[in-house]
Structure formats: structure tokens, C-alpha cells
Motif scaffolding. Structure first.
Motif, PDB file in Angstrom:
ATOM      1  N   LYS A  69      36.336  48.768  37.030  1.00 48.31           N
ATOM      2  CA  LYS A  69      37.412  48.212  36.404  1.00 48.31           C
ATOM      3  C   LYS A  69      37.689  48.596  34.922  1.00 48.31           C
ATOM      4  O   LYS A  69      38.631  48.713  34.439  1.00 48.31           O
ATOM      5  CB  LYS A  69      37.276  46.582  36.673  1.00 48.31           C
TER       6      LYS A  69
ATOM      7  N   GLN B 195      39.212  52.132  34.858  1.00 50.54           N
ATOM      8  CA  GLN B 195      40.380  52.257  35.455  1.00 50.54           C
ATOM      9  C   GLN B 195      41.600  51.392  34.621  1.00 50.54           C
ATOM     10  O   GLN B 195      42.441  51.922  34.454  1.00 50.54           O
ATOM     11  CB  GLN B 195      40.577  51.791  36.706  1.00 50.54           C
ATOM     12  N   GLU B 196      40.976  50.430  33.836  1.00 48.61           N
ATOM     13  CA  GLU B 196      41.975  49.558  32.918  1.00 48.61           C
ATOM     14  C   GLU B 196      42.004  49.860  31.489  1.00 48.61           C
ATOM     15  O   GLU B 196      42.904  49.901  30.867  1.00 48.61           O
ATOM     16  CB  GLU B 196      41.529  48.176  33.243  1.00 48.61           C
TER      17      GLU B 196
ATOM     18  N   SER C 226      35.776  57.157  36.820  1.00 48.27           N
ATOM     19  CA  SER C 226      35.804  55.916  37.740  1.00 48.27           C
ATOM     20  C   SER C 226      35.012  56.290  38.990  1.00 48.27           C
ATOM     21  O   SER C 226      34.732  55.276  39.708  1.00 48.27           O
ATOM     22  CB  SER C 226      37.290  55.470  37.839  1.00 48.27           C
TER      23      SER C 226
ATOM     24  N   PRO D  48      37.219  44.074  31.588  1.00 50.05           N
ATOM     25  CA  PRO D  48      38.136  44.069  30.639  1.00 50.05           C
ATOM     26  C   PRO D  48      39.037  42.713  30.484  1.00 50.05           C
ATOM     27  O   PRO D  48      39.641  42.434  29.389  1.00 50.05           O
ATOM     28  CB  PRO D  48      39.373  44.815  31.707  1.00 50.05           C
ATOM     29  N   LYS D  49      38.941  41.609  31.351  1.00 52.13           N
ATOM     30  CA  LYS D  49      39.350  40.257  31.058  1.00 52.13           C
ATOM     31  C   LYS D  49      38.528  39.708  29.784  1.00 52.13           C
ATOM     32  O   LYS D  49      39.005  38.590  29.340  1.00 52.13           O
ATOM     33  CB  LYS D  49      38.981  39.670  32.252  1.00 52.13           C
TER      34      LYS D  49
END
Length: 158
Positions: free
Chosen positions: A19, A22-23, A38, A84-85
Motif C-alpha cells: 500500500k 502503490q499509494e 511493490s 498511507p492512512k
């Protein structure tokens, strides 16, 4: 909030790793680089070695794993990934500082790492200095990253 990983955490760490790449990587790396980077956790044996060979610590929030950081006995910081969050909220700095403190307790006086473009500021905030840039390959795809280090200077009591 911090603990050593268990082998059962492997799947969650793989998800966080992918994640993050990719983000977050597309803003700093090209599509070919993101795909190559990734894909690394898809080789389960290599990924397990990557997270289980070092002492890998996780940071949790509300019983959810939100990041991980690996420390080898020789002072090498092998990984630093925050979901990422939860980026740009201080969790990466907190986790890295915790891991550095664990290393200092073990007598490590020099830490070093290879930082991506998006992890370099976290390492710099924690006192790491850029030594040089290096180019590495994931398969046939080249990446530039920062070689960084931090030395611990013992204070002498007078």
C-alpha cells in the motif's frame, strides 16, 4: 503501542508495504519503478527474511498495525513503512525513535540505512545525515536512494 512482530503479522506487513509503495511512490517514482518495488513482497521467502531477520518492531493504533521498522544487530535500519492512512502524523518519527532507543540499549553507536525519497525526511528528523546517493536495482529497474547514517555520541560524566 510498540512491540516486536510475530510471524503471524507477515500478511499485514506485506499489505502495508504494498500500500505504501502503490499509494505514495507514484508522486516520486515512475510507473515501472512502482511496479517493480511493490512486487517484492510477492516472493514470500524473501519478504519473510526481510521482516524476520532483523528485529522488526510494529506500531499499533487501536489494536491495528499501522507500520513497521526493522533493526539489524549491526545498526542497519532495514525497513520503515507506515500505512498511507497514517503518514504525516508523526507515527514514522515515533516508531523510528523507539527503534533507535532499542538499539542504543543494545549498545549500538552507529545506525545506517538506505532511505527512499519519501522516507528520507523522517530519517533526517531523527538525526540521520545523508552520506551519498546510490543506485540499486529491483530486477532490471533502477532506483536512486539515500545512504544515511546516525552516530550516537556518549556523553561523558565529569
Amino acid at each position: 503501542m510498540f512491540r516486536l512482530i510475530n510471524a503471524s503479522d507477515s500478511f499485514t506487513l506485506k499489505q502495508i508495504y504494498q500500500k505504501v509503495v502503490q499509494e505514495l511512490a507514484p508522486s516520486l517514482y515512475n510507473e515501472e519503478q512502482v511496479i517493480a518495488w511493490s512486487a517484492f513482497p510477492n516472493d514470500q521467502d524473501k519478504f519473510n527474511n526481510f521482516i524476520l531477520k532483523p528485529d522488526t518492531y510494529i506500531i499499533e493504533k487501536n489494536q491495528e498495525i499501522i507500520g513497521f521498522c526493522g533493526l539489524e544487530k549491526n545498526g542497519h535500519i532495514a525497513s520503515l513503512y507506515i500505512h498511507p492512512k497514517y503518514t504525516r502524523q508523526g507515527y514514522g518519527t515515533q516508531l523510528l525513535q523507539y527503534v533507535l532507543n532499542q538499539g542504543i540499549k543494545q549498545g549500538i553507536t552507529k545506525f545506517y540505512t538506505e532511505a527512499s525519497f519519501f522516507s528520507q525526511p523522517v530519517f533526517q528528523r531523527c538525526g540521520f545525515e545523508i552520506i551519498e546517493m546510490e543506485t540499486v536495482k529491483y530486477g532490471v529497474v533502477s532506483f536512486e536512494r539515500y545512504k544515511m547514517e546516525k552516530r550516537i555520541i556518549e556523553e561523558k560524566n565529569e
